[in-house]
Design a protein around this motif. Structure first.
Motif, PDB file in Angstrom:
ATOM      1  N   ASN A   1       0.833  -1.207   0.000  1.00 49.45           N
ATOM      2  CA  ASN A   1       0.000   0.000   0.000  1.00 49.45           C
ATOM      3  C   ASN A   1       0.866   1.255   0.000  1.00 49.45           C
ATOM      4  O   ASN A   1       2.100   1.188   0.017  1.00 49.45           O
ATOM      5  CB  ASN A   1      -0.971   0.008   1.195  1.00 49.45           C
ATOM      6  N   LYS A   2       0.209   2.410  -0.031  1.00 49.31           N
ATOM      7  CA  LYS A   2       0.916   3.687  -0.088  1.00 49.31           C
ATOM      8  C   LYS A   2       1.751   3.941   1.160  1.00 49.31           C
ATOM      9  O   LYS A   2       2.725   4.695   1.125  1.00 49.31           O
ATOM     10  CB  LYS A   2      -0.092   4.834  -0.253  1.00 49.31           C
ATOM     11  N   GLU A   3       1.352   3.315   2.266  1.00 48.81           N
ATOM     12  CA  GLU A   3       2.069   3.525   3.525  1.00 48.81           C
ATOM     13  C   GLU A   3       3.337   2.675   3.612  1.00 48.81           C
ATOM     14  O   GLU A   3       4.105   2.797   4.568  1.00 48.81           O
ATOM     15  CB  GLU A   3       1.153   3.210   4.713  1.00 48.81           C
ATOM     16  N   GLY A   4       3.548   1.798   2.651  1.00 50.55           N
ATOM     17  CA  GLY A   4       4.748   0.979   2.631  1.00 50.55           C
ATOM     18  C   GLY A   4       4.658  -0.302   3.436  1.00 50.55           C
ATOM     19  O   GLY A   4       5.677  -0.955   3.693  1.00 50.55           O
ATOM     20  N   ALA A   5       3.439  -0.704   3.830  1.00 54.11           N
ATOM     21  CA  ALA A   5       3.280  -1.910   4.644  1.00 54.11           C
ATOM     22  C   ALA A   5       3.579  -3.168   3.835  1.00 54.11           C
ATOM     23  O   ALA A   5       3.127  -3.316   2.701  1.00 54.11           O
ATOM     24  CB  ALA A   5       1.865  -1.980   5.200  1.00 54.11           C
ATOM     25  N   LYS A   6       4.327  -4.071   4.443  1.00 51.45           N
ATOM     26  CA  LYS A   6       4.645  -5.348   3.806  1.00 51.45           C
ATOM     27  C   LYS A   6       3.795  -6.491   4.362  1.00 51.45           C
ATOM     28  O   LYS A   6       3.727  -7.558   3.760  1.00 51.45           O
ATOM     29  CB  LYS A   6       6.133  -5.666   3.973  1.00 51.45           C
ATOM     30  N   ILE A   7       3.185  -6.259   5.513  1.00 50.42           N
ATOM     31  CA  ILE A   7       2.208  -7.188   6.078  1.00 50.42           C
ATOM     32  C   ILE A   7       0.884  -6.433   6.168  1.00 50.42           C
ATOM     33  O   ILE A   7       0.813  -5.380   6.806  1.00 50.42           O
ATOM     34  CB  ILE A   7       2.609  -7.681   7.485  1.00 50.42           C
TER      35      ILE A   7
ATOM     36  N   HIS B   1     -10.186 -14.941  -7.097  1.00 49.48           N
ATOM     37  CA  HIS B   1      -9.189 -14.109  -7.746  1.00 49.48           C
ATOM     38  C   HIS B   1      -7.770 -14.590  -7.456  1.00 49.48           C
ATOM     39  O   HIS B   1      -7.558 -15.545  -6.710  1.00 49.48           O
ATOM     40  CB  HIS B   1      -9.336 -12.664  -7.254  1.00 49.48           C
ATOM     41  N   THR B   2      -6.815 -13.891  -8.048  1.00 47.70           N
ATOM     42  CA  THR B   2      -5.416 -13.970  -7.633  1.00 47.70           C
ATOM     43  C   THR B   2      -5.070 -12.606  -7.033  1.00 47.70           C
ATOM     44  O   THR B   2      -5.776 -11.627  -7.249  1.00 47.70           O
ATOM     45  CB  THR B   2      -4.467 -14.276  -8.811  1.00 47.70           C
ATOM     46  N   ASP B   3      -3.992 -12.520  -6.283  1.00 45.16           N
ATOM     47  CA  ASP B   3      -3.644 -11.257  -5.626  1.00 45.16           C
ATOM     48  C   ASP B   3      -2.737 -10.368  -6.470  1.00 45.16           C
ATOM     49  O   ASP B   3      -2.668  -9.161  -6.237  1.00 45.16           O
ATOM     50  CB  ASP B   3      -2.968 -11.534  -4.280  1.00 45.16           C
ATOM     51  N   ASN B   4      -2.014 -10.942  -7.415  1.00 46.61           N
ATOM     52  CA  ASN B   4      -1.032 -10.171  -8.179  1.00 46.61           C
ATOM     53  C   ASN B   4      -1.710  -9.320  -9.254  1.00 46.61           C
ATOM     54  O   ASN B   4      -1.527  -9.530 -10.450  1.00 46.61           O
ATOM     55  CB  ASN B   4      -0.004 -11.109  -8.807  1.00 46.61           C
ATOM     56  N   VAL B   5      -2.532  -8.360  -8.783  1.00 52.31           N
ATOM     57  CA  VAL B   5      -3.260  -7.487  -9.701  1.00 52.31           C
ATOM     58  C   VAL B   5      -2.956  -6.015  -9.467  1.00 52.31           C
ATOM     59  O   VAL B   5      -3.215  -5.185 -10.343  1.00 52.31           O
ATOM     60  CB  VAL B   5      -4.790  -7.717  -9.596  1.00 52.31           C
ATOM     61  N   ASN B   6      -2.418  -5.666  -8.298  1.00 50.08           N
ATOM     62  CA  ASN B   6      -2.191  -4.259  -7.967  1.00 50.08           C
ATOM     63  C   ASN B   6      -0.913  -3.693  -8.555  1.00 50.08           C
ATOM     64  O   ASN B   6      -0.750  -2.477  -8.652  1.00 50.08           O
ATOM     65  CB  ASN B   6      -2.147  -4.072  -6.448  1.00 50.08           C
ATOM     66  N   VAL B   7       0.018  -4.581  -8.919  1.00 49.97           N
ATOM     67  CA  VAL B   7       1.294  -4.148  -9.493  1.00 49.97           C
ATOM     68  C   VAL B   7       1.634  -5.047 -10.681  1.00 49.97           C
ATOM     69  O   VAL B   7       1.293  -6.230 -10.691  1.00 49.97           O
ATOM     70  CB  VAL B   7       2.439  -4.212  -8.450  1.00 49.97           C
ATOM     71  N   PRO B   8       2.297  -4.497 -11.706  1.00 50.92           N
ATOM     72  CA  PRO B   8       2.617  -5.318 -12.885  1.00 50.92           C
ATOM     73  C   PRO B   8       3.731  -6.327 -12.656  1.00 50.92           C
ATOM     74  O   PRO B   8       3.794  -7.344 -13.350  1.00 50.92           O
ATOM     75  CB  PRO B   8       3.027  -4.275 -13.936  1.00 50.92           C
ATOM     76  N   VAL B   9       4.618  -6.080 -11.686  1.00 49.39           N
ATOM     77  CA  VAL B   9       5.724  -6.998 -11.444  1.00 49.39           C
ATOM     78  C   VAL B   9       5.190  -8.337 -10.952  1.00 49.39           C
ATOM     79  O   VAL B   9       4.248  -8.392 -10.152  1.00 49.39           O
ATOM     80  CB  VAL B   9       6.721  -6.409 -10.416  1.00 49.39           C
ATOM     81  N   LYS B  10       5.768  -9.410 -11.452  1.00 55.21           N
ATOM     82  CA  LYS B  10       5.325 -10.746 -11.053  1.00 55.21           C
ATOM     83  C   LYS B  10       6.034 -11.170  -9.777  1.00 55.21           C
ATOM     84  O   LYS B  10       7.234 -11.017  -9.643  1.00 55.21           O
ATOM     85  CB  LYS B  10       5.617 -11.763 -12.164  1.00 55.21           C
TER      86      LYS B  10
ATOM     87  N   ARG C   1      -4.534  -0.112  -7.269  1.00 56.38           N
ATOM     88  CA  ARG C   1      -5.432   0.256  -6.173  1.00 56.38           C
ATOM     89  C   ARG C   1      -4.729   0.160  -4.825  1.00 56.38           C
ATOM     90  O   ARG C   1      -4.143  -0.850  -4.470  1.00 56.38           O
ATOM     91  CB  ARG C   1      -6.684  -0.622  -6.168  1.00 56.38           C
ATOM     92  N   GLY C   2      -4.832   1.244  -4.043  1.00 56.11           N
ATOM     93  CA  GLY C   2      -4.248   1.285  -2.713  1.00 56.11           C
ATOM     94  C   GLY C   2      -2.760   1.569  -2.688  1.00 56.11           C
ATOM     95  O   GLY C   2      -2.177   1.754  -1.622  1.00 56.11           O
ATOM     96  N   ILE C   3      -2.125   1.597  -3.889  1.00 53.71           N
ATOM     97  CA  ILE C   3      -0.678   1.787  -3.956  1.00 53.71           C
ATOM     98  C   ILE C   3      -0.325   3.124  -4.594  1.00 53.71           C
ATOM     99  O   ILE C   3       0.485   3.889  -4.066  1.00 53.71           O
ATOM    100  CB  ILE C   3      -0.018   0.616  -4.718  1.00 53.71           C
ATOM    101  N   SER C   4      -0.924   3.419  -5.738  1.00 57.40           N
ATOM    102  CA  SER C   4      -0.702   4.698  -6.405  1.00 57.40           C
ATOM    103  C   SER C   4      -1.817   4.909  -7.416  1.00 57.40           C
ATOM    104  O   SER C   4      -2.665   4.040  -7.630  1.00 57.40           O
ATOM    105  CB  SER C   4       0.662   4.732  -7.109  1.00 57.40           C
ATOM    106  N   ASP C   5      -1.816   6.086  -8.037  1.00 61.68           N
ATOM    107  CA  ASP C   5      -2.797   6.370  -9.079  1.00 61.68           C
ATOM    108  C   ASP C   5      -2.329   5.756 -10.397  1.00 61.68           C
ATOM    109  O   ASP C   5      -1.199   5.327 -10.532  1.00 61.68           O
ATOM    110  CB  ASP C   5      -2.963   7.884  -9.242  1.00 61.68           C
TER     111      ASP C   5
END
Length: 306
Positions: free
Chosen positions: A94-100, A128-137, A187-191
């Motif tokens: 997320n935008k706050e940098g949380a890893k957990i 669903h799968t979770d790897n949707v918020n960022v393009p990196v695999k 979503r939740g990470i950046s625009d």
């Protein structure tokens, strides 16, 4: 894909000894940020067992790590964070940098349709799968059960191979559409948005999936690229396949258990749940006997080569 005893793993007595010794010396500093490389180096046997767990996850799709009965609820929670760190690099979520991320119902009135993230609601469905918020695999989705709900919250898993074979054999035109780019949002990470297919393939030719329909539809709206009739039909077909009961494995993740999933090859979801009316939010000092909100600690882990 059906869950069996082969999907459950218990750590060896040698790892138990390492872990018990660690907690005897570090019980006053059990927060995620205190997991340093130096501390991880003390887990020689556990490191080897995590390597074996990764191999099992890559072969079977998922594994469930049983808790250590000798440990408290919070110590087992902290152990899951150690396991996450040994699996690879935990990624920012997320935008706050949380890893957990702590997955629990923030407000009974919040829904994904109104912009809430899935982990902030009590909604079910949305397989669903979770790897949707960022393009990196990245490879591993880890979910540690901190507390269960009053009722509901059953875990749903589906093998991506089964879904791919169904599409290839029965709906090849739908598969072709899913192999083309769709829009996704951070979503939740950046625009902003990015583009990626729902179905891609590894170097070995294994089908890999990226899918969470609510986020996908929102990204198409934000980008000014409404879904075509062909795309909508393909998404409806995929959702229908994901609801086929014979393809699903359902079980309750029990308190203290840690689920490790190969995210791009296993779909997951949950049934709707409800917490006790006066359930409390879990804190670092949570103890047995209180009524807590259903809480899952979630991590996205990228494997570190070498």
């Amino acid at each position: 894909m059906k869950i069996s005893t082969e999907n459950y793993i218990t750590l060896s007595s040698e790892s138990h000894k390492e872990i018990i010794h660690f907690f005897s010396e570090n019980n006053d500093s059990l927060v995620f940020d205190n997991i340093t490389p130096e501390k991880l180096h003390s887990f020689k046997q556990l490191t080897e067992e995590i390597k074996a767990i990764k191999q099992n996850v890559n072969q079977k799709g998922f594994m469930v790590l049983k808790p250590l009965q000798e440990l408290s609820l919070h110590e087992n929670r902290f152990l899951s964070w150690i396991v996450i760190s040994l699996l690879g690099e935990p990624l920012v979520q997320n935008k706050e940098g949380a890893k957990i991320i702590h997955v629990y119902d923030r407000d009974r009135t919040k829904k994904m349709e109104d912009g809430a993230r899935y982990h902030q609601t009590r909604q079910g469905g949305s397989i669903h799968t979770d790897n949707v918020n960022v393009p990196v695999k990245w490879e591993y989705l880890v979910m540690h059960c901190v507390a269960t709900a009053m009722v509901g919250g059953e875990t749903i898993l589906l093998n991506g191979n089964d879904i791919y074979n169904y599409l290839k054999e029965s709906l090849p035109d739908v598969l072709s559409t899913l192999e083309a780019p769709f829009y996704w949002e951070y979503r939740g990470i950046s625009d902003g948005t990015y583009q990626a297919p729902i179905v891609t393939y590894s170097e070995e030719g294994v089908a890999q999936f990226r899918y969470l329909r609510d986020y996908l539809e929102s990204a198409h709206q934000k980008s000014g690229n409404p879904l075509t009739a062909k795309q909508l039909s393909a998404l409806d077909a995929l959702d229908s396949i994901l609801e086929i009961s014979d393809l699903q494995s359902r079980f309750f993740l029990e308190q203290g258990e840690t689920l490790i999933i190969n995210d791009s090859q296993v779909f997951h979801g949950r049934t709707t749940f409800s917490d006790f009316e006066n359930a409390e939010v879990v804190d670092l000092d949570f103890t047995a006997g209180k009524r807590y909100k259903r809480t899952i600690d979630r991590a996205w882990v990228k494997e570190i080569n070498g």
